[in-house]
Motif scaffolding. Structure first.
Motif, mmCIF file in Angstrom:
data_model
loop_
_atom_site.group_PDB
_atom_site.id
_atom_site.type_symbol
_atom_site.label_atom_id
_atom_site.label_comp_id
_atom_site.label_asym_id
_atom_site.label_seq_id
_atom_site.Cartn_x
_atom_site.Cartn_y
_atom_site.Cartn_z
ATOM 1 N N TRP A 325 0.835 -1.208 0.000
ATOM 2 C CA TRP A 325 0.000 0.000 0.000
ATOM 3 C C TRP A 325 0.867 1.254 0.000
ATOM 4 O O TRP A 325 1.865 1.330 0.715
ATOM 5 C CB TRP A 325 -0.887 0.043 1.245
ATOM 6 C CG TRP A 325 -1.923 -1.035 1.339
ATOM 7 C CD1 TRP A 325 -1.915 -2.120 2.164
ATOM 8 C CD2 TRP A 325 -3.132 -1.128 0.579
ATOM 9 N NE1 TRP A 325 -3.036 -2.879 1.969
ATOM 10 C CE2 TRP A 325 -3.804 -2.295 1.010
ATOM 11 C CE3 TRP A 325 -3.708 -0.338 -0.425
ATOM 12 C CZ2 TRP A 325 -5.030 -2.691 0.473
ATOM 13 C CZ3 TRP A 325 -4.931 -0.736 -0.958
ATOM 14 C CH2 TRP A 325 -5.576 -1.896 -0.508
ATOM 15 N N GLN A 326 0.444 2.258 -0.765
ATOM 16 C CA GLN A 326 1.095 3.567 -0.712
ATOM 17 C C GLN A 326 0.406 4.434 0.336
ATOM 18 O O GLN A 326 -0.825 4.460 0.416
ATOM 19 C CB GLN A 326 1.032 4.271 -2.072
ATOM 20 C CG GLN A 326 1.809 5.582 -2.075
ATOM 21 C CD GLN A 326 1.784 6.274 -3.424
ATOM 22 O OE1 GLN A 326 1.393 7.423 -3.535
ATOM 23 N NE2 GLN A 326 2.202 5.560 -4.463
ATOM 24 N N ARG A 344 -5.960 5.567 1.921
ATOM 25 C CA ARG A 344 -7.378 5.497 1.552
ATOM 26 C C ARG A 344 -7.761 4.143 0.973
ATOM 27 O O ARG A 344 -8.940 3.841 0.808
ATOM 28 C CB ARG A 344 -7.709 6.603 0.539
ATOM 29 C CG ARG A 344 -7.506 7.993 1.117
ATOM 30 C CD ARG A 344 -8.086 9.082 0.244
ATOM 31 N NE ARG A 344 -7.901 10.370 0.884
ATOM 32 C CZ ARG A 344 -8.705 10.848 1.826
ATOM 33 N NH1 ARG A 344 -9.752 10.145 2.213
ATOM 34 N NH2 ARG A 344 -8.477 12.011 2.378
ATOM 35 N N LYS A 345 -6.767 3.337 0.659
ATOM 36 C CA LYS A 345 -7.012 2.022 0.069
ATOM 37 C C LYS A 345 -7.922 2.178 -1.151
ATOM 38 O O LYS A 345 -7.604 2.922 -2.063
ATOM 39 C CB LYS A 345 -7.534 1.056 1.120
ATOM 40 C CG LYS A 345 -6.493 0.851 2.235
ATOM 41 C CD LYS A 345 -6.697 -0.386 3.058
ATOM 42 C CE LYS A 345 -5.498 -0.584 3.969
ATOM 43 N NZ LYS A 345 -5.622 -1.753 4.831
ATOM 44 N N ARG A 346 -9.074 1.531 -1.165
ATOM 45 C CA ARG A 346 -9.944 1.605 -2.345
ATOM 46 C C ARG A 346 -11.138 2.525 -2.119
ATOM 47 O O ARG A 346 -12.132 2.453 -2.836
ATOM 48 C CB ARG A 346 -10.434 0.207 -2.717
ATOM 49 C CG ARG A 346 -9.294 -0.770 -3.006
ATOM 50 C CD ARG A 346 -9.828 -2.123 -3.444
ATOM 51 N NE ARG A 346 -8.765 -3.106 -3.569
ATOM 52 C CZ ARG A 346 -7.993 -3.229 -4.639
ATOM 53 N NH1 ARG A 346 -8.150 -2.431 -5.668
ATOM 54 N NH2 ARG A 346 -7.049 -4.165 -4.680
ATOM 55 N N ARG A 347 -11.030 3.387 -1.127
ATOM 56 C CA ARG A 347 -12.171 4.212 -0.743
ATOM 57 C C ARG A 347 -11.976 5.659 -1.195
ATOM 58 O O ARG A 347 -10.877 6.194 -1.169
ATOM 59 C CB ARG A 347 -12.340 4.176 0.768
ATOM 60 C CG ARG A 347 -12.670 2.783 1.274
ATOM 61 C CD ARG A 347 -12.349 2.608 2.731
ATOM 62 N NE ARG A 347 -13.036 3.584 3.571
ATOM 63 C CZ ARG A 347 -12.823 3.713 4.881
ATOM 64 N NH1 ARG A 347 -11.925 2.945 5.462
ATOM 65 N NH2 ARG A 347 -13.486 4.597 5.580
ATOM 66 N N GLY A 348 -13.083 6.273 -1.585
ATOM 67 C CA GLY A 348 -13.075 7.698 -1.865
ATOM 68 C C GLY A 348 -12.467 8.052 -3.205
ATOM 69 O O GLY A 348 -12.024 7.192 -3.972
ATOM 70 N N ARG A 351 -6.592 8.547 -6.793
ATOM 71 C CA ARG A 351 -5.929 7.383 -7.373
ATOM 72 C C ARG A 351 -5.925 6.222 -6.392
ATOM 73 O O ARG A 351 -5.974 6.408 -5.181
ATOM 74 C CB ARG A 351 -4.497 7.758 -7.754
ATOM 75 C CG ARG A 351 -4.409 8.924 -8.731
ATOM 76 C CD ARG A 351 -2.973 9.337 -8.952
ATOM 77 N NE ARG A 351 -2.222 8.295 -9.637
ATOM 78 C CZ ARG A 351 -0.893 8.271 -9.703
ATOM 79 N NH1 ARG A 351 -0.190 9.212 -9.101
ATOM 80 N NH2 ARG A 351 -0.272 7.320 -10.371
ATOM 81 N N PRO A 352 -5.861 5.003 -6.898
ATOM 82 C CA PRO A 352 -5.824 3.841 -6.003
ATOM 83 C C PRO A 352 -4.557 3.847 -5.154
ATOM 84 O O PRO A 352 -3.542 4.447 -5.523
ATOM 85 C CB PRO A 352 -5.848 2.652 -6.960
ATOM 86 C CG PRO A 352 -5.327 3.194 -8.252
ATOM 87 C CD PRO A 352 -5.791 4.612 -8.311
ATOM 88 N N ALA A 353 -4.625 3.189 -3.995
ATOM 89 C CA ALA A 353 -3.502 3.208 -3.062
ATOM 90 C C ALA A 353 -2.575 2.015 -3.213
ATOM 91 O O ALA A 353 -1.523 1.985 -2.599
ATOM 92 C CB ALA A 353 -4.017 3.274 -1.622
ATOM 93 N N LEU A 354 -2.952 1.021 -4.009
ATOM 94 C CA LEU A 354 -2.039 -0.091 -4.249
ATOM 95 C C LEU A 354 -0.904 0.386 -5.157
ATOM 96 O O LEU A 354 -1.149 0.967 -6.214
ATOM 97 C CB LEU A 354 -2.765 -1.261 -4.911
ATOM 98 C CG LEU A 354 -3.632 -2.155 -4.031
ATOM 99 C CD1 LEU A 354 -4.308 -3.212 -4.883
ATOM 100 C CD2 LEU A 354 -2.811 -2.814 -2.936
ATOM 101 N N TRP A 355 0.329 0.090 -4.762
ATOM 102 C CA TRP A 355 1.450 0.513 -5.588
ATOM 103 C C TRP A 355 1.338 -0.034 -7.007
ATOM 104 O O TRP A 355 1.624 0.675 -7.980
ATOM 105 C CB TRP A 355 2.774 0.034 -4.963
ATOM 106 C CG TRP A 355 3.304 0.976 -3.928
ATOM 107 C CD1 TRP A 355 3.250 0.827 -2.578
ATOM 108 C CD2 TRP A 355 3.970 2.229 -4.159
ATOM 109 N NE1 TRP A 355 3.846 1.905 -1.955
ATOM 110 C CE2 TRP A 355 4.301 2.765 -2.895
ATOM 111 C CE3 TRP A 355 4.328 2.928 -5.306
ATOM 112 C CZ2 TRP A 355 4.967 3.985 -2.753
ATOM 113 C CZ3 TRP A 355 5.000 4.138 -5.174
ATOM 114 C CH2 TRP A 355 5.309 4.657 -3.913
#
Length: 495
Positions: A325-326, A344-348, A351-355
């Motif tokens: 995760w970033q 934020r992971k996948r919420r809101g 940009r997505p939080a997965l590197w």
């Protein structure tokens, strides 16, 4: 009137989103029949638990020794408002004690110490404990930044750098823990980076069925545990760790430290936030070692690691699910840097939080590590040796296809063929291990090593079980010990 029984989730060992079959590991100041719940609900030793009603699945507390504090009664809980500090600097402790009474602080340094695992360095004077205000919460972010200062530890100039634990004990025998790091800027062969950012991401303090929240969990008004979709987006470093006060994955780092100090490796120490804040000059070290579960990385952390590799400093990743995760780090409400962690992971929006999803293949973890996260491993499986004629396996006694029992556990990484590899002058996979995932599907784990154009080596074990195999009672594997020594000796130019 007897004490109300402690429910399972109040033990400080809640079932977190990621399975870690190794828990916190052996703690040298805990001896006897202490027990600890790992996050699969199994009882493992080295943890003190409260008395339970008949028929409960929690063992009764032992008698005649300290009992670990919990997050409901908060008998004693504390945290440091400072990050890693150098000899000559100070560490500030903020502690709540209920009921108010005197308490003391024993300071231990983690190391081999003839098999003890740590050494007591000093003990505080008797200190006056007070009941601190309730934690503040806003949008599920829990913070105790408003707690009064309880004790300032001035670190003597002669103390060794290292991983330390403050053991807080009340006059009536309740105990809690506060980990901290003593660092300096002197050159060393290896810099050990303690994953304090990831530790905080998992911290559910207070684990009370009402208030606490991590990046994985929170509670609703009925005390039901909510999942990631309702968890905190931002967590604070200004709070104790849940339960007994030690991070969920802390044992991975302590396992490596005990082993490395036993064999005399020249180690420096720092926290992940030091990597983030630019306090680390990779040129001072032959290698950076990431000993434990190190899942949450800021862009600045990654840039520094990449600069290290490209400048000739080797990287050693001894766990799995690294840099997944970033995250962002921000100041506390009072302006202290790097006290708030946001993912934020996948919420809101945004940009997505997965590197691996930020900018396609360009930002996938494999671009730095050589392999990347593949999934959970519900039951331990053997690590299957590949390329046994490689120097990493030299003198280990391992042969092609040998199975190292239980060495693929917790989580696993593998090579993703559709994701580009980093630029390299040679790359090899040193294990290829089949396992069955949580859905019953056949998967595999891999262990990776590549040489960057700078000459730096980048090793990734691809499993949670590597560090525990170095020095965890019941998990030691002499082949992993020898392979790790082969790697570090080459990095440190001992060969």
């Amino acid at each position: 009137m007897g004490q109300e029984p402690i429910r399972r989730w109040e033990s400080g060992a809640l079932a977190h989103a990621v399975s870690d079959p190794f828990g916190q590991g052996p703690l040298p100041w805990l001896r006897g029949s202490e027990h600890y719940f790992d996050d699969t609900g199994q009882v493992v030793p080295w943890y003190v638990e409260h008395a339970s009603p008949p028929g409960a699945d929690i063992p009764a507390a032992r008698t005649g020794g300290p009992l670990n504090a919990d997050d409901v009664r908060r008998q004693i809980k504390g945290f440091t408002s400072t990050g890693a500090a150098a000899p000559g600097e100070a560490i500030d402790f903020h502690v709540t004690v209920d009921p108010p009474q005197q308490f003391s602080v024993d300071i231990y340094r983690i190391g081999h110490y003839g098999g003890d695992g740590a050494s007591k360095i000093t003990t505080s004077p008797r200190l006056s404990g007070i009941v601190q205000p309730a934690p503040l919460t806003a949008d599920r972010t829990v913070s105790c930044h408003h707690w009064w200062l309880s004790w300032r530890l001035q670190i003597p100039s002669y103390w060794n750098v290292g991983a330390y634990v403050a053991v807080l004990t009340t006059a009536d025998g309740y105990r809690s823990h506060v980990p901290f790091t003593v660092r300096d800027d002197h050159p060393a062969d290896l810099l050990l980076l303690l994953p304090d950012v990831t530790w905080q991401a998992y911290n559910l303090y207070p684990e009370d069925g009402r208030t606490g929240a991590s990046l994985y969990h929170a509670w609703d008004e009925q005390g039901r545990l909510l999942g990631e979709g309702e968890a905190a987006v931002t967590v604070s470093f200004d709070r104790p760790f849940a339960g007994a006060g030690l991070p969920l994955h802390v044992g991975h780092a302590y396992d490596f430290i005990r082993w490395a100090e036993r064999y005399g490796y020249d180690l420096a120490y720092a926290d992940a936030r030091d990597l983030h804040a630019g306090r680390i000059d990779p040129g001072r070290y032959r290698g950076l070692v990431f000993p434990g579960h190190d899942e949450y990385w800021s862009p600045a952390m990654r840039r520094t690691a990449e600069l290290a590799r490209d400048g000739g400093t080797s990287l050693v990743f001894l766990s799995a699910n690294t840099m997944y995760w970033q995250v962002e780090l921000a100041p506390s409400p009072s302006g202290v840097p790097d006290r708030l962690l946001t993912c934020r992971k996948r919420r809101g929006p945004g940009r997505p939080a997965l590197w691996r999803e930020r900018d396609g293949d360009k930002t996938a973890e494999q671009q730095l590590i050589g392999i990347q996260y593949a999934g959970r491993v519900p039951e331990p499986h053997p690590l299957v040796v590949r390329n046994a004629d490689h120097w990493l396996w030299e003198a280990t006694g391992a042969h092609e296809g040998d199975e190292l029992d239980g060495l693929v556990a917790g989580e696993a990484d593998r090579y993703f063929p559709r994701t580009p590899l980093p630029e390299h002058q040679g790359r090899i996979l040193l294990a290829h291990s089949p396992y069955t995932d949580t859905e019953g599907a056949k998967r595999h784990q891999e262990t990776s090593l590549y040489r960057a154009p700078s000459g730096a080596l980048v090793f990734a074990s691809g499993t949670f079980a590597w560090s525990p195999a170095l020095d965890r009672p019941g998990h030691v594997d002499t082949r992993v010990q020898r392979a790790t020594a082969n790697l570090l000796d080459r990095i440190c130019k001992r060969d």
